[in-house]
Design an enzyme around this catalytic site. Structure first.
Site, PDB file in Angstrom:
ATOM      1  CD  GLN A  52      14.834  16.331  -0.726  1.00  0.00           C
ATOM      2  OE1 GLN A  52      14.209  16.255  -2.136  1.00  0.00           O
ATOM      3  NE2 GLN A  52      14.732  17.501  -0.036  1.00  0.00           N
ATOM      4  CB  CYS A 100      13.490  23.424  -0.038  1.00  0.00           C
ATOM      5  SG  CYS A 100      14.439  21.189  -0.182  1.00  0.00           S
ATOM      6  CG  HIS A 142      11.581  21.937  -5.617  1.00  0.00           C
ATOM      7  ND1 HIS A 142      11.455  22.881  -4.943  1.00  0.00           N
ATOM      8  CD2 HIS A 142      11.776  21.521  -4.569  1.00  0.00           C
ATOM      9  CE1 HIS A 142      12.226  22.418  -3.641  1.00  0.00           C
ATOM     10  NE2 HIS A 142      12.377  21.507  -3.131  1.00  0.00           N
ATOM     11  CD  GLU A 143      10.566  17.244  -4.699  1.00  0.00           C
ATOM     12  OE1 GLU A 143      11.833  16.302  -4.408  1.00  0.00           O
ATOM     13  OE2 GLU A 143      10.020  18.120  -4.249  1.00  0.00           O
TER      14      GLU A 143
END
Ligand code: NI
Length: 178
Positions: A52, A100, A142-143
């Site tokens: 990210q 997110c 999710h990560e």
């Protein structure tokens, strides 16, 4: 303190498969992890994956005592998880809302395994092995998805439960632009 720019959905760098970490406890790794915590905390995030911020490594951080983006969530220990491996502990899945930092302003309901085991190492190459459930399990899935080039909207089954945070959750702080 260095807050890095968080890439947003549509950036092809978020769609890559991340590379395993092979160097530990180097100045560059320590700086990267510190920057990730600064960036996550500045954004009030529950977690952040290295891709990210444009770093294509299998490295995620997550955890909080109380999170204003997820005020009802139980606390999750602050964790650095490197080269993770997830194993579901049952077939059971449950829906729950996620946001997110790479998809600002939106929330969607995503099916995740209810219980799972995660393994990996921390920043000192010490092993991590935990069996978790509920929100903790959701955050990890999710990560770790970010390391596979998967953003949560790609997991949504029911798009009637996907929308703007300020519309779906008007009680959340509108200045908290997730
Ligand atoms: Ni995310």
């Amino acid at each position: 303190m260095t807050v890095r720019e968080i890439l947003k959905m549509g950036d092809p760098r978020l769609l890559r498969i991340a590379e395993p970490v092979t160097e530990f406890d180097t100045p560059a790794m320590r700086e990267l992890i510190a920057d990730m915590f600064d960036t996550m905390h500045a954004a009030n995030g529950a977690g952040l994956a290295a891709p990210q911020i444009g770093v294509n490594l299998q490295l995620v951080i997550f955890g909080f005592k109380q999170n204003q983006r997820y005020p009802d969530a139980p606390q999750v220990p602050e964790t650095v998880l490197i080269n993770p491996l997830l194993t579901p502990l049952s077939e059971e899945m449950e829906e729950g809302f996620e946001g997110c930092l790479s998809v600002p302003g939106l929330r969607g309901s995503v099916p995740r395994y209810t219980r799972l085991r995660y393994a990996g190492v921390d920043e000192n190459q010490q092993p991590i092995l935990r069996d978790v459930d509920g929100f903790h399990a959701r955050v990890v899935q999710h990560e770790v998805d970010h390391l596979l080039g998967i953003l949560y909207p790609m997991r949504i089954r029911d798009f009637s439960r996907f929308g703007y945070t300020q519309v779906m959750f008007p009680d959340l702080d509108p200045n908290d632009d997730d």
